[in-house]
Design a protein around this motif. Structure first.
Motif, PDB file in Angstrom:
ATOM      1  N   GLY A  92      25.572 -30.407 128.821  1.00 10.85           N
ATOM      2  CA  GLY A  92      26.772 -31.109 128.703  1.00 10.85           C
ATOM      3  C   GLY A  92      26.465 -32.645 128.466  1.00 10.85           C
ATOM      4  N   ALA A  93      25.047 -32.973 128.178  1.00  7.93           N
ATOM      5  CA  ALA A  93      24.733 -34.330 127.992  1.00  7.93           C
ATOM      6  C   ALA A  93      25.637 -35.010 126.608  1.00  7.93           C
ATOM      7  CB  ALA A  93      23.323 -34.576 127.677  1.00  7.93           C
ATOM      8  N   ALA A  94      25.846 -34.088 125.736  1.00  5.26           N
ATOM      9  CA  ALA A  94      26.545 -34.404 124.543  1.00  5.26           C
ATOM     10  C   ALA A  94      27.869 -34.984 124.977  1.00  5.26           C
ATOM     11  CB  ALA A  94      26.742 -33.390 123.469  1.00  5.26           C
ATOM     12  N   ILE A  95      28.477 -34.214 125.750  1.00  2.00           N
ATOM     13  CA  ILE A  95      29.779 -34.603 126.269  1.00  2.00           C
ATOM     14  C   ILE A  95      29.750 -35.918 126.871  1.00  2.00           C
ATOM     15  CG2 ILE A  95      31.666 -33.731 127.625  1.00  2.00           C
ATOM     16  CD1 ILE A  95      31.699 -32.147 125.134  1.00  2.00           C
ATOM     17  N   THR A  96      28.794 -36.132 127.933  1.00  2.08           N
ATOM     18  CA  THR A  96      28.868 -37.425 128.549  1.00  2.08           C
ATOM     19  C   THR A  96      28.543 -38.550 127.623  1.00  2.08           C
ATOM     20  OG1 THR A  96      27.869 -36.213 130.469  1.00  2.08           O
ATOM     21  CG2 THR A  96      27.410 -38.614 130.232  1.00  2.08           C
ATOM     22  N   MET A  97      27.429 -38.472 126.343  1.00  2.00           N
ATOM     23  CA  MET A  97      27.538 -39.343 125.348  1.00  2.00           C
ATOM     24  C   MET A  97      28.795 -39.753 124.755  1.00  2.00           C
ATOM     25  SD  MET A  97      23.789 -38.664 123.382  1.00  2.00           S
ATOM     26  CE  MET A  97      23.954 -37.074 123.342  1.00  2.00           C
ATOM     27  N   ALA A  98      29.658 -38.592 124.325  1.00  2.00           N
ATOM     28  CA  ALA A  98      31.002 -38.952 123.699  1.00  2.00           C
ATOM     29  C   ALA A  98      31.754 -39.700 124.581  1.00  2.00           C
ATOM     30  CB  ALA A  98      31.474 -37.537 123.456  1.00  2.00           C
ATOM     31  N   ASP A  99      31.927 -39.341 125.995  1.00  2.00           N
ATOM     32  CA  ASP A  99      32.681 -40.082 126.806  1.00  2.00           C
ATOM     33  C   ASP A  99      32.212 -41.457 127.262  1.00  2.00           C
ATOM     34  OD1 ASP A  99      34.273 -37.746 127.364  1.00  2.00           O
ATOM     35  OD2 ASP A  99      33.340 -37.341 129.233  1.00  2.00           O
ATOM     36  N   SER A 100      31.012 -41.739 127.249  1.00  2.00           N
ATOM     37  CA  SER A 100      30.690 -43.109 127.225  1.00  2.00           C
ATOM     38  C   SER A 100      31.112 -43.982 126.082  1.00  2.00           C
ATOM     39  CB  SER A 100      28.951 -43.136 127.268  1.00  2.00           C
ATOM     40  OG  SER A 100      28.633 -42.378 128.542  1.00  2.00           O
ATOM     41  N   ILE A 101      30.912 -43.549 124.973  1.00  2.00           N
ATOM     42  CA  ILE A 101      31.382 -44.066 123.827  1.00  2.00           C
ATOM     43  C   ILE A 101      32.606 -44.549 123.634  1.00  2.00           C
ATOM     44  CG2 ILE A 101      31.264 -44.177 121.131  1.00  2.00           C
ATOM     45  CD1 ILE A 101      28.677 -42.205 121.331  1.00  2.00           C
ATOM     46  N   ILE A 102      33.868 -43.437 124.082  1.00  2.00           N
ATOM     47  CA  ILE A 102      35.179 -43.724 124.030  1.00  2.00           C
ATOM     48  C   ILE A 102      35.365 -44.840 125.156  1.00  2.00           C
ATOM     49  CG2 ILE A 102      37.357 -42.817 124.844  1.00  2.00           C
ATOM     50  CD1 ILE A 102      35.984 -40.017 123.813  1.00  2.00           C
ATOM     51  N   LYS A 103      34.555 -44.918 126.287  1.00  2.00           N
ATOM     52  CA  LYS A 103      34.988 -45.890 127.095  1.00  2.00           C
ATOM     53  C   LYS A 103      34.609 -47.312 126.399  1.00  2.00           C
ATOM     54  CE  LYS A 103      34.275 -43.141 131.456  1.00  2.00           C
ATOM     55  NZ  LYS A 103      33.445 -42.843 132.561  1.00  2.00           N
ATOM     56  N   VAL A 115      20.523 -33.549 118.302  1.00  4.29           N
ATOM     57  CA  VAL A 115      21.277 -32.257 117.996  1.00  4.29           C
ATOM     58  C   VAL A 115      21.608 -32.009 116.808  1.00  4.29           C
ATOM     59  CG1 VAL A 115      23.194 -30.893 118.837  1.00  4.29           C
ATOM     60  CG2 VAL A 115      22.172 -32.716 120.307  1.00  4.29           C
ATOM     61  N   PHE A 116      21.399 -30.599 116.287  1.00  3.77           N
ATOM     62  CA  PHE A 116      21.891 -30.313 114.597  1.00  3.77           C
ATOM     63  C   PHE A 116      23.237 -30.568 114.594  1.00  3.77           C
ATOM     64  CE2 PHE A 116      17.783 -27.898 114.797  1.00  3.77           C
ATOM     65  CZ  PHE A 116      17.569 -27.920 113.319  1.00  3.77           C
ATOM     66  N   CYS A 117      23.601 -30.977 113.236  1.00  5.82           N
ATOM     67  CA  CYS A 117      24.998 -31.220 113.145  1.00  5.82           C
ATOM     68  C   CYS A 117      25.978 -30.247 113.277  1.00  5.82           C
ATOM     69  CB  CYS A 117      25.129 -31.973 111.500  1.00  5.82           C
ATOM     70  SG  CYS A 117      24.440 -31.046 110.382  1.00  5.82           S
ATOM     71  N   ASP A 118      25.586 -28.938 112.902  1.00  3.96           N
ATOM     72  CA  ASP A 118      26.334 -27.752 113.021  1.00  3.96           C
ATOM     73  C   ASP A 118      26.769 -27.671 114.497  1.00  3.96           C
ATOM     74  OD1 ASP A 118      24.303 -27.589 110.842  1.00  3.96           O
ATOM     75  OD2 ASP A 118      25.867 -25.814 110.453  1.00  3.96           O
ATOM     76  N   SER A 119      25.771 -27.647 115.326  1.00  4.06           N
ATOM     77  CA  SER A 119      26.138 -27.520 116.799  1.00  4.06           C
ATOM     78  C   SER A 119      26.754 -28.620 117.458  1.00  4.06           C
ATOM     79  CB  SER A 119      24.681 -27.437 117.712  1.00  4.06           C
ATOM     80  OG  SER A 119      23.917 -26.314 117.272  1.00  4.06           O
ATOM     81  N   GLY A 120      26.260 -29.859 116.934  1.00  4.06           N
ATOM     82  CA  GLY A 120      26.933 -31.211 117.583  1.00  4.06           C
ATOM     83  C   GLY A 120      28.581 -30.901 117.192  1.00  4.06           C
ATOM     84  N   TYR A 121      29.066 -30.500 115.985  1.00  2.00           N
ATOM     85  CA  TYR A 121      30.287 -30.555 115.518  1.00  2.00           C
ATOM     86  C   TYR A 121      31.162 -29.290 116.392  1.00  2.00           C
ATOM     87  CZ  TYR A 121      34.481 -30.802 112.786  1.00  2.00           C
ATOM     88  OH  TYR A 121      35.824 -31.064 112.298  1.00  2.00           O
ATOM     89  N   VAL A 122      30.464 -28.302 116.608  1.00  3.94           N
ATOM     90  CA  VAL A 122      31.104 -27.215 117.792  1.00  3.94           C
ATOM     91  C   VAL A 122      31.203 -27.610 119.056  1.00  3.94           C
ATOM     92  CG1 VAL A 122      30.769 -25.013 118.669  1.00  3.94           C
ATOM     93  CG2 VAL A 122      30.185 -25.184 116.182  1.00  3.94           C
ATOM     94  N   ILE A 123      30.126 -28.366 119.643  1.00  7.28           N
ATOM     95  CA  ILE A 123      30.143 -29.044 121.014  1.00  7.28           C
ATOM     96  C   ILE A 123      31.176 -30.035 121.092  1.00  7.28           C
ATOM     97  CG2 ILE A 123      28.933 -30.481 122.696  1.00  7.28           C
ATOM     98  CD1 ILE A 123      26.446 -29.324 121.434  1.00  7.28           C
ATOM     99  N   LEU A 124      31.732 -30.913 119.936  1.00  3.18           N
ATOM    100  CA  LEU A 124      32.463 -32.159 119.891  1.00  3.18           C
ATOM    101  C   LEU A 124      34.013 -31.549 119.606  1.00  3.18           C
ATOM    102  CD1 LEU A 124      30.026 -34.853 118.995  1.00  3.18           C
ATOM    103  CD2 LEU A 124      30.870 -34.577 121.301  1.00  3.18           C
ATOM    104  N   ASN A 125      33.966 -30.362 119.350  1.00  5.59           N
ATOM    105  CA  ASN A 125      35.296 -30.156 118.652  1.00  5.59           C
ATOM    106  C   ASN A 125      36.473 -30.315 119.435  1.00  5.59           C
ATOM    107  OD1 ASN A 125      36.729 -28.932 116.035  1.00  5.59           O
ATOM    108  ND2 ASN A 125      37.354 -27.545 117.692  1.00  5.59           N
ATOM    109  N   SER A 126      36.371 -29.785 120.737  1.00  5.63           N
ATOM    110  CA  SER A 126      37.493 -29.947 121.466  1.00  5.63           C
ATOM    111  C   SER A 126      37.877 -31.231 121.634  1.00  5.63           C
ATOM    112  CB  SER A 126      37.129 -28.950 122.908  1.00  5.63           C
ATOM    113  OG  SER A 126      35.963 -29.305 123.450  1.00  5.63           O
ATOM    114  N   LEU A 127      36.716 -31.984 122.105  1.00  6.95           N
ATOM    115  CA  LEU A 127      36.976 -33.524 122.407  1.00  6.95           C
ATOM    116  C   LEU A 127      37.825 -34.228 121.152  1.00  6.95           C
ATOM    117  CD1 LEU A 127      36.228 -36.188 124.200  1.00  6.95           C
ATOM    118  CD2 LEU A 127      34.223 -36.167 122.685  1.00  6.95           C
ATOM    119  N   LYS A 128      37.439 -33.962 120.025  1.00  9.81           N
ATOM    120  CA  LYS A 128      37.946 -34.452 118.729  1.00  9.81           C
ATOM    121  C   LYS A 128      39.493 -34.013 118.782  1.00  9.81           C
ATOM    122  CE  LYS A 128      38.339 -31.971 115.385  1.00  9.81           C
ATOM    123  NZ  LYS A 128      38.125 -30.934 114.449  1.00  9.81           N
ATOM    124  N   GLU A 129      39.951 -32.758 119.144  1.00 10.83           N
ATOM    125  CA  GLU A 129      41.129 -32.537 119.204  1.00 10.83           C
ATOM    126  C   GLU A 129      41.852 -33.150 120.230  1.00 10.83           C
ATOM    127  OE1 GLU A 129      42.623 -29.384 117.703  1.00 10.83           O
ATOM    128  OE2 GLU A 129      40.874 -28.781 116.364  1.00 10.83           O
TER     129      GLU A 129
END
Length: 452
Positions: free
Chosen positions: A80-91, A113-127
């Protein structure tokens, strides 16, 4: 002229074998190495020697780095570190510039992280962000995809740039590749962001919501399934620690010897070696593991990383074997002299890489193959300096992102998880990667006017 004709045949065989015949790129490159040896009339007893030496040489210089970088990416993905990084950037960036926020998130997450995996991980956050801020889902999808694609193509420790750097003799100086790659990737991410913003006000009909099945289903975790997410410091350390160490090592190695030549400088050089730096990054990633059974978790993540890295290692090694055969032929002298007279320099690797990427779909294969092909010609092209090699890696990377379409797995990840129609994806995503590649190459050419 026959030397170039043979090369064209070899490239065509690689493309045909990987696309029409569905042959694994490892076997396609290995076959091209043998066929090239026969066609260029390399002594029979020397062909296998050059192939095995080329394979072993590239594995020795860059193989461990690829494995460690892949393991770090798996750990960041699974904890879940990728989610934390995303949250930090949003803040940090707030809600005023949603597409910029998604682009920056993609830019940082795709370094390990591979771009394919990165997109899937961050998809729900993007939505969620698109819905909350009432902005176009197409624009947000393209911004995220192009941000991920930028660092995936240009910045180690992503395997493609690492392999290209290794083929071009930069395995021990990845710091310079990282620094220049971050700059070029930033420009291409901005180019992708510009194209994404064109769709901000457009009302484009989407397909029905995608249902995750198969191997992607596990990646579609919610925040609750991750449990307690790691802190921002924990999440970013496995990325930035190795990058900082590698960059420090590159500074210490400058000809001016800014840190001298004593014990302290040697320690910094040791810590800055890519293998040691990425090992430090992997150790720091271990602190992301939580709950009981951490040893088993770590074992499983390492095993998954090794499984993911194995095809890349084989393709990279086969690319080194192919390059070793080309190095012992007169091809480098002939093409170098011809292209020097034409004055196209850095555009040659860009064009070859773009042709390979467009034809067979894999950015990694395009980077590995082109770097192996170009390596023997660097001297004749006037690119045999340290910076010349770095810019050649960048030019190959720019070609390797031009263009992503139906034969590229990333194209389908973006299309399906964004619920785009295929026709929309060609207009939104494929054109975005074309713009990124061209803008990237123009940026690299401008840098060459200053740095070479």
């Amino acid at each position: 002229m026959y030397l170039v004709a043979i090369l064209a045949i070899l490239i065509a065989l690689i493309v045909l074998a990987t696309t029409k015949l569905k042959l694994h790129p490892f076997l396609a490159l290995l076959a091209a190495a043998f066929i090239g040896g026969f066609m260029y009339q390399v002594p029979l007893l020397d062909i296998v020697k050059h192939i095995t030496t080329g394979f072993g040489g590239i594995m020795g210089s860059i193989g461990i780095v690829i494995v460690l970088g892949t393991i770090i990416g798996v750990i960041l993905e699974k904890t879940g570190a990728a989610i934390t990084m995303a949250d930090s950037i949003i803040k940090l960036l707030g809600n005023r510039f949603p597409t910029l926020t998604m682009s920056v998130i993609g830019y940082l997450v795709s370094i390990p992280v591979f771009c394919d995996s990165g997109y899937v991980i961050l998809n729900s956050l993007k939505e969620a962000i698109a819905k909350r801020m009432n902005v176009s889902l197409i624009a947000m999808s393209v911004a995220l995809a192009t941000g991920l694609y930028a660092t995936h193509t240009f910045v180690p420790p992503t395997p493609g740039p690492i392999a290209a750097a290794g083929n071009l003799g930069l395995g021990d100086n990845l710091g310079l590749v990282i620094l220049v790659g971050l700059v070029v990737a930033a420009v291409t991410a901005l180019a992708g962001l510009f194209w994404a913003n064109i769709f901000l006000k457009k009302d484009i009909e989407l397909e029905a919501p995608v249902v995750a099945t198969g191997p992607n289903q596990e990646l579609m975790k919610t925040r609750e399934e991750y449990g307690v997410l790691p802190s921002a410091t924990q999440a970013f350390t496995p990325i930035f620690l190795p990058i900082i160490l590698i960059c420090i090592g590159s500074v210490v190695a400058f000809p001016s010897k800014p840190f001298g030549e004593g014990t302290f400088a040697n320690i910094l050089l040791f810590l800055g070696h890519p293998v040691v730096a990425l090992l430090a990054g992997m150790i720091s990633a271990m602190f992301l593991l939580k709950g009981s059974g951490k040893r088993q978790q770590f074992h499983d993540y390492v095993a998954e990383g090794l499984t993911s890295a194995a095809p890349i290692l084989l393709i990279t090694g086969a690319g080194g074997a192919f390059g070793a055969i080309l190095k012992v032929t007169p091809l480098g002298d002939y093409i170098g002299t011809t292209l020097s007279a034409m004055g196209i320099g850095l555009f040659m690797p860009f064009i070859v890489s773009a042709a390979l990427k467009t034809a067979q779909g894999s950015t990694t294969v395009a980077l590995v193959t082109t770097s192996a092909l170009v390596a023997p010609m660097l001297g004749q092209l006037g690119l045999d300096s340290e910076m010349g090699r770095v810019l050649t890696v960048m030019a190959i990377g720019a070609g390797g992102m031009t263009v992503s379409h139906a034969n590229d797995s990333f194209f389908w990840v973006v299309t399906q998880f964004s619920r785009m129609r295929v026709s929309t994806a060609y207009y939104a995503q494929t054109v975005a990667t074309l713009i990124q590649g061209v803008v990237g190459m123009i940026t690299i050419w401008l840098l060459s006017l200053v740095l070479l």
